[in-house]
Design a protein around this motif. Structure first.
Motif, short mmCIF file in Angstrom:
data_model
loop_
_atom_site.label_atom_id
_atom_site.label_comp_id
_atom_site.label_asym_id
_atom_site.label_seq_id
_atom_site.Cartn_x
_atom_site.Cartn_y
_atom_site.Cartn_z
N LEU A 79 0.84 -1.20 0.00
CA LEU A 79 0.00 0.00 0.00
C LEU A 79 0.88 1.26 0.00
O LEU A 79 0.60 2.22 -0.73
CB LEU A 79 -0.94 0.00 1.21
N LEU A 80 1.94 1.24 0.79
CA LEU A 80 2.85 2.38 0.81
C LEU A 80 3.46 2.60 -0.57
O LEU A 80 3.57 3.74 -1.03
CB LEU A 80 3.96 2.15 1.83
N ASP A 81 3.82 1.52 -1.23
CA ASP A 81 4.40 1.61 -2.57
C ASP A 81 3.43 2.23 -3.58
O ASP A 81 3.85 2.91 -4.52
CB ASP A 81 4.84 0.23 -3.06
N SER A 82 2.13 1.99 -3.36
CA SER A 82 1.14 2.53 -4.29
C SER A 82 1.04 4.05 -4.20
O SER A 82 0.55 4.71 -5.12
CB SER A 82 -0.24 1.90 -4.03
N TYR A 83 1.49 4.63 -3.10
CA TYR A 83 1.44 6.09 -2.93
C TYR A 83 2.67 6.78 -3.51
O TYR A 83 2.66 8.00 -3.73
CB TYR A 83 1.32 6.44 -1.44
N ILE A 84 3.74 6.03 -3.74
CA ILE A 84 4.99 6.60 -4.23
C ILE A 84 4.80 7.16 -5.64
O ILE A 84 4.10 6.58 -6.47
CB ILE A 84 6.10 5.53 -4.26
N GLY A 85 5.41 8.29 -5.90
CA GLY A 85 5.36 8.85 -7.25
C GLY A 85 5.46 10.35 -7.27
O GLY A 85 5.69 11.00 -6.24
N GLN A 86 5.28 10.89 -8.45
CA GLN A 86 5.33 12.35 -8.65
C GLN A 86 3.92 12.87 -8.84
O GLN A 86 3.14 12.31 -9.59
CB GLN A 86 6.19 12.67 -9.86
N TYR A 87 3.62 13.97 -8.14
CA TYR A 87 2.31 14.59 -8.19
C TYR A 87 2.47 16.04 -8.62
O TYR A 87 3.54 16.64 -8.43
CB TYR A 87 1.63 14.54 -6.82
N GLU A 88 1.40 16.61 -9.17
CA GLU A 88 1.41 18.03 -9.53
C GLU A 88 0.30 18.75 -8.78
O GLU A 88 -0.86 18.32 -8.80
CB GLU A 88 1.22 18.21 -11.03
N ALA A 89 0.67 19.85 -8.10
CA ALA A 89 -0.29 20.62 -7.32
C ALA A 89 -0.30 22.06 -7.81
O ALA A 89 0.73 22.58 -8.28
CB ALA A 89 0.07 20.58 -5.84
N LYS A 90 -1.45 22.71 -7.72
CA LYS A 90 -1.61 24.06 -8.24
C LYS A 90 -0.67 25.05 -7.57
O LYS A 90 -0.03 25.88 -8.23
CB LYS A 90 -3.07 24.52 -8.06
N THR A 91 -0.57 24.99 -6.24
CA THR A 91 0.25 25.94 -5.50
C THR A 91 1.67 25.45 -5.31
O THR A 91 2.63 26.19 -5.51
CB THR A 91 -0.38 26.24 -4.13
N SER A 92 1.81 24.19 -4.91
CA SER A 92 3.13 23.65 -4.55
C SER A 92 3.96 23.22 -5.75
O SER A 92 5.16 23.01 -5.63
CB SER A 92 2.97 22.47 -3.60
N GLY A 93 3.31 23.03 -6.91
CA GLY A 93 4.04 22.56 -8.08
C GLY A 93 4.29 21.07 -8.02
O GLY A 93 3.42 20.30 -7.61
N THR A 94 5.50 20.64 -8.37
CA THR A 94 5.84 19.22 -8.36
C THR A 94 6.03 18.73 -6.93
O THR A 94 6.78 19.32 -6.15
CB THR A 94 7.12 18.96 -9.17
N VAL A 95 5.35 17.64 -6.62
CA VAL A 95 5.44 17.02 -5.29
C VAL A 95 5.91 15.58 -5.48
O VAL A 95 5.38 14.85 -6.30
CB VAL A 95 4.08 17.03 -4.58
N VAL A 96 6.90 15.19 -4.70
CA VAL A 96 7.44 13.83 -4.78
C VAL A 96 7.17 13.09 -3.48
O VAL A 96 7.54 13.55 -2.40
CB VAL A 96 8.95 13.84 -5.08
N ILE A 97 6.50 11.94 -3.60
CA ILE A 97 6.24 11.06 -2.46
C ILE A 97 7.16 9.85 -2.59
O ILE A 97 7.17 9.17 -3.61
CB ILE A 97 4.78 10.58 -2.41
N SER A 98 7.95 9.59 -1.54
CA SER A 98 8.86 8.45 -1.55
C SER A 98 8.70 7.66 -0.25
O SER A 98 7.98 8.08 0.66
CB SER A 98 10.31 8.92 -1.73
N ARG A 99 9.39 6.53 -0.16
CA ARG A 99 9.28 5.64 0.99
C ARG A 99 10.34 5.96 2.05
O ARG A 99 11.44 6.40 1.74
CB ARG A 99 9.44 4.19 0.54
N THR A 100 9.98 5.69 3.29
CA THR A 100 10.93 5.70 4.39
C THR A 100 10.78 4.38 5.14
O THR A 100 9.91 3.56 4.80
CB THR A 100 10.67 6.86 5.38
#
Length: 264
Positions: A182-203
């Motif tokens: 499930l954690l792996d399914s959240y990993i990736g690159q996202y685009e947000a209107k205000t924040s721009g590029t958002v990167v979600i990675s694992r810890t």
């Protein structure tokens, strides 16, 4: 003996003269402190707590800038007032926020140019509380620095720095154990209107988010809802009809502040 007496007289006159000079200065500084304390009350007690945002038009300078250690940067008066109306003061919000100044924390440092007062730095610490369905809970505690400038004889708020946000003492949050899949399914690159590029990675224990000024770990409160330990930010991952993660929603004090779309 005469010389000693003469020196004592000179010292007495000098000390008295210094007192006469300093007394009006101290009084003037006290007046500035009290004036800016009233401004602080209008800014928070009226504009923030009671959402009487009309006060912001008079209090804030036209070239206003706001710097927040979690929420980022706002560089316009219009944008700040709009974010207040659409965020904290949105009438549709089910959660209401309240700010409380920490007793004894407020300080004022006068700024001068060639002996003439042109502004002041106001510093302090404040706490925030959130009320949902009539129940109030402690939110974050933070420090603030406000730069006030005299413009045509009126004090205007020119720069705000809000920093060192952390949660007030409260029972430690219990985190949910989430499967690696499930954690792996959240990993990736996202685009947000205000924040721009958002990167979600694992810890090792959860997820890591990198979005502009926000670079931190987040932890699972539920399988799809993650929280930031030192703020009231939450991150909810949303799936589409096919069960694939397609975005996440960011809330601050239960108010939606950002939406980030996952890039395929």
């Amino acid at each position: 003996m005469i010389q000693l007496l003469y020196k004592l007289i000179i010292l007495t006159i000098t000390f008295y003269g210094m007192t006469m000079v300093l007394k009006p200065e101290v009084t003037k500084h006290n007046e500035i402190y009290n004036t800016l304390k009233v401004k602080d009350s209008l800014l928070f007690e009226r504009s923030f707590n009671k959402c009487e945002t009309q006060y912001l038009e008079e209090l804030i300078a036209e070239d206003f800038e706001f710097y927040h250690d979690i929420g980022g940067v706002e560089t316009s008066k219009e944008g700040f007032i709009k974010s207040m109306k659409n965020g904290i003061c949105n009438p549709d919000n089910t959660t209401k926020s309240r700010r409380e100044l920490v007793d004894g924390s407020l300080e004022v440092f006068v700024l001068k140019n060639k002996g003439v007062v042109y502004g002041a730095l106001q510093k302090g610490e404040h706490k925030f509380f959130e009320t949902t369905n009539g129940k109030e809970v402690a939110g974050s505690i933070a420090k603030f620095s406000h730069l006030w400038i005299l413009e045509d004889g009126e004090w205007r708020l020119k720069r705000v720095m809000s920093y060192d946000h952390k949660m007030q003492d409260q029972p430690e949050l219990k985190y949910t154990k989430v499967s690696e899949a499930l954690l792996d399914s959240y990993i990736g690159q996202y685009e947000a209107k205000t924040s721009g590029t958002v990167v979600i990675s694992r810890t090792e224990k959860g997820l890591h988010i990198n979005a502009g000024g926000l670079n931190t770990e987040i932890y699972a409160k539920t399988p799809s809802l993650f929280v930031h330990k030192k703020s009231t930010l939450t991150f909810e991952f949303i799936t589409n009809a096919k069960g694939k993660v397609n975005k996440f929603i960011v809330r601050e004090n239960d108010n939606i502040v950002e939406e980030a779309i996952k890039q395929q």
